[in-house]
Design a protein around this motif. Sequence first.
Motif, PDB file in Angstrom:
ATOM      1  N   GLU A  69       0.836  -1.121  -0.100  1.00 59.11           N
ATOM      2  CA  GLU A  69       0.041  -0.045   0.108  1.00 59.11           C
ATOM      3  C   GLU A  69       0.734   1.183  -0.084  1.00 59.11           C
ATOM      4  O   GLU A  69       0.410   2.118  -0.839  1.00 59.11           O
ATOM      5  CB  GLU A  69      -1.017   0.136   1.146  1.00 59.11           C
ATOM      6  CG  GLU A  69      -1.849   1.124   1.109  1.00 59.11           C
ATOM      7  CD  GLU A  69      -2.895   1.313   2.547  1.00 59.11           C
ATOM      8  OE1 GLU A  69      -3.834   1.735   2.437  1.00 59.11           O
ATOM      9  OE2 GLU A  69      -2.193   0.931   3.717  1.00 59.11           O
ATOM     10  N   ALA A 179      -9.420  -2.031   8.346  1.00 62.06           N
ATOM     11  CA  ALA A 179     -10.671  -1.695   7.842  1.00 62.06           C
ATOM     12  C   ALA A 179     -11.610  -0.848   8.507  1.00 62.06           C
ATOM     13  O   ALA A 179     -12.356  -0.031   8.071  1.00 62.06           O
ATOM     14  CB  ALA A 179     -11.602  -2.991   7.166  1.00 62.06           C
ATOM     15  N   GLY A 182     -11.132   2.452   8.663  1.00 62.83           N
ATOM     16  CA  GLY A 182     -11.551   3.220   7.136  1.00 62.83           C
ATOM     17  C   GLY A 182     -10.484   3.054   6.059  1.00 62.83           C
ATOM     18  O   GLY A 182     -10.436   3.800   4.970  1.00 62.83           O
ATOM     19  N   ASN A 183      -9.401   1.974   6.441  1.00 64.31           N
ATOM     20  CA  ASN A 183      -8.396   1.823   5.363  1.00 64.31           C
ATOM     21  C   ASN A 183      -8.928   1.237   4.247  1.00 64.31           C
ATOM     22  O   ASN A 183      -9.526   0.046   4.060  1.00 64.31           O
ATOM     23  CB  ASN A 183      -7.137   0.899   5.927  1.00 64.31           C
ATOM     24  CG  ASN A 183      -6.016   0.676   5.095  1.00 64.31           C
ATOM     25  OD1 ASN A 183      -6.209   0.127   4.046  1.00 64.31           O
ATOM     26  ND2 ASN A 183      -5.030   1.307   5.454  1.00 64.31           N
ATOM     27  N   TRP A 184      -8.984   1.905   3.166  1.00 69.78           N
ATOM     28  CA  TRP A 184      -9.493   1.448   1.715  1.00 69.78           C
ATOM     29  C   TRP A 184      -8.842  -0.051   1.265  1.00 69.78           C
ATOM     30  O   TRP A 184      -9.544  -0.766   0.825  1.00 69.78           O
ATOM     31  CB  TRP A 184      -9.286   2.561   0.727  1.00 69.78           C
ATOM     32  CG  TRP A 184     -10.208   2.238  -0.602  1.00 69.78           C
ATOM     33  CD1 TRP A 184     -11.440   2.349  -0.954  1.00 69.78           C
ATOM     34  CD2 TRP A 184      -9.647   1.472  -1.881  1.00 69.78           C
ATOM     35  NE1 TRP A 184     -11.859   2.062  -2.242  1.00 69.78           N
ATOM     36  CE2 TRP A 184     -10.659   1.444  -2.735  1.00 69.78           C
ATOM     37  CE3 TRP A 184      -8.391   1.198  -2.178  1.00 69.78           C
ATOM     38  CZ2 TRP A 184     -10.371   0.999  -3.854  1.00 69.78           C
ATOM     39  CZ3 TRP A 184      -8.220   0.712  -3.531  1.00 69.78           C
ATOM     40  CH2 TRP A 184      -9.255   0.412  -4.261  1.00 69.78           C
ATOM     41  N   THR A 185      -7.594  -0.027   1.130  1.00 68.91           N
ATOM     42  CA  THR A 185      -7.003  -1.253   0.971  1.00 68.91           C
ATOM     43  C   THR A 185      -7.500  -2.212   1.668  1.00 68.91           C
ATOM     44  O   THR A 185      -7.688  -3.839   1.151  1.00 68.91           O
ATOM     45  CB  THR A 185      -5.444  -1.060   0.893  1.00 68.91           C
ATOM     46  OG1 THR A 185      -4.835   0.039  -0.165  1.00 68.91           O
ATOM     47  CG2 THR A 185      -4.720  -2.375   0.460  1.00 68.91           C
ATOM     48  N   MET A 187     -10.307  -2.674   3.350  1.00 68.13           N
ATOM     49  CA  MET A 187     -11.879  -2.970   3.256  1.00 68.13           C
ATOM     50  C   MET A 187     -11.978  -3.700   1.666  1.00 68.13           C
ATOM     51  O   MET A 187     -12.541  -4.661   1.572  1.00 68.13           O
ATOM     52  CB  MET A 187     -12.500  -1.627   3.066  1.00 68.13           C
ATOM     53  CG  MET A 187     -12.543  -1.019   4.366  1.00 68.13           C
ATOM     54  SD  MET A 187     -13.797   0.379   4.667  1.00 68.13           S
ATOM     55  CE  MET A 187     -12.878   1.592   3.469  1.00 68.13           C
ATOM     56  N   ARG A 188     -11.192  -3.153   0.645  1.00 69.89           N
ATOM     57  CA  ARG A 188     -11.242  -4.021  -0.525  1.00 69.89           C
ATOM     58  C   ARG A 188     -10.881  -5.531  -0.587  1.00 69.89           C
ATOM     59  O   ARG A 188     -11.401  -6.229  -1.210  1.00 69.89           O
ATOM     60  CB  ARG A 188     -10.163  -3.221  -1.571  1.00 69.89           C
ATOM     61  CG  ARG A 188     -10.388  -3.754  -3.038  1.00 69.89           C
ATOM     62  CD  ARG A 188      -9.837  -2.971  -4.083  1.00 69.89           C
ATOM     63  NE  ARG A 188      -9.898  -3.339  -5.418  1.00 69.89           N
ATOM     64  CZ  ARG A 188      -9.129  -3.068  -6.326  1.00 69.89           C
ATOM     65  NH1 ARG A 188      -8.537  -1.574  -6.417  1.00 69.89           N
ATOM     66  NH2 ARG A 188      -9.401  -3.312  -7.541  1.00 69.89           N
ATOM     67  N   GLU A 191     -13.283  -7.410   1.040  1.00 72.44           N
ATOM     68  CA  GLU A 191     -14.324  -7.651   0.369  1.00 72.44           C
ATOM     69  C   GLU A 191     -14.271  -8.785  -0.787  1.00 72.44           C
ATOM     70  O   GLU A 191     -15.008  -9.816  -0.922  1.00 72.44           O
ATOM     71  CB  GLU A 191     -14.832  -6.442  -0.351  1.00 72.44           C
ATOM     72  CG  GLU A 191     -15.352  -5.452   0.333  1.00 72.44           C
ATOM     73  CD  GLU A 191     -15.676  -4.026   0.033  1.00 72.44           C
ATOM     74  OE1 GLU A 191     -15.250  -3.963  -1.006  1.00 72.44           O
ATOM     75  OE2 GLU A 191     -16.233  -3.192   0.614  1.00 72.44           O
TER      76      GLU A 191
END
Length: 204
Positions: A69, A179, A182-185, A187-188, A191
Amino acid sequence: MIGTQFIELPVTMPPMLPGMVGVSNVQYFALYYQGSKATWSNGRGMGTFSYFACYEPLIEHIALAIHLEPYNLGSDDVFPEHAILCDCALGKMYVGAYKEIHYFLSQQHSDELRQFTEQEFEAAVKALQDMSFEQMQRLGMFEMFSNTNPQACQQTVEMVEWLDQQVTEGLIQHYIQLANRGNWTAMRALETLQRRISEARKQQ
């Protein structure tokens, strides 16, 4: 010897990766993205390989995503500032500055520039002309027009399964914590993992 300027990734190199990329006869090679293509370099030569069958499944796998990241490996709009350095002999992967890795790669070759004969050049041209459509697909040459071939898909499955074995419960918990912040990497990646689990259950 690897310099201290490179950060060792906590994931060993998938043993099928050099073959998927199309690299041979060198100990070290680098991976990054430039010119709208997943690209490899060994310090003297370079080429492209499949983004969807190899590059994306590698760098976005939950075993690696969060560790990569902080680095810019390149995109359609940005030239790479960093690259992944692969050590075929020890099965290790590192990340470091793009320019420093390229300089390091150049050191694995003889100082003398190899002179190609006319016969060798003609043989190289003929090899390209004789390359089948399936072989070109494996190198990612036609990904915008068609899907990768079945052999490439199988290699992708094997690479992902190999990376899966390096995922620990502690790593999953780390992703969950990130996640929740709020870490986008993170969360993705979670998912994607959840979707894979759901698809696997449907096939049982």
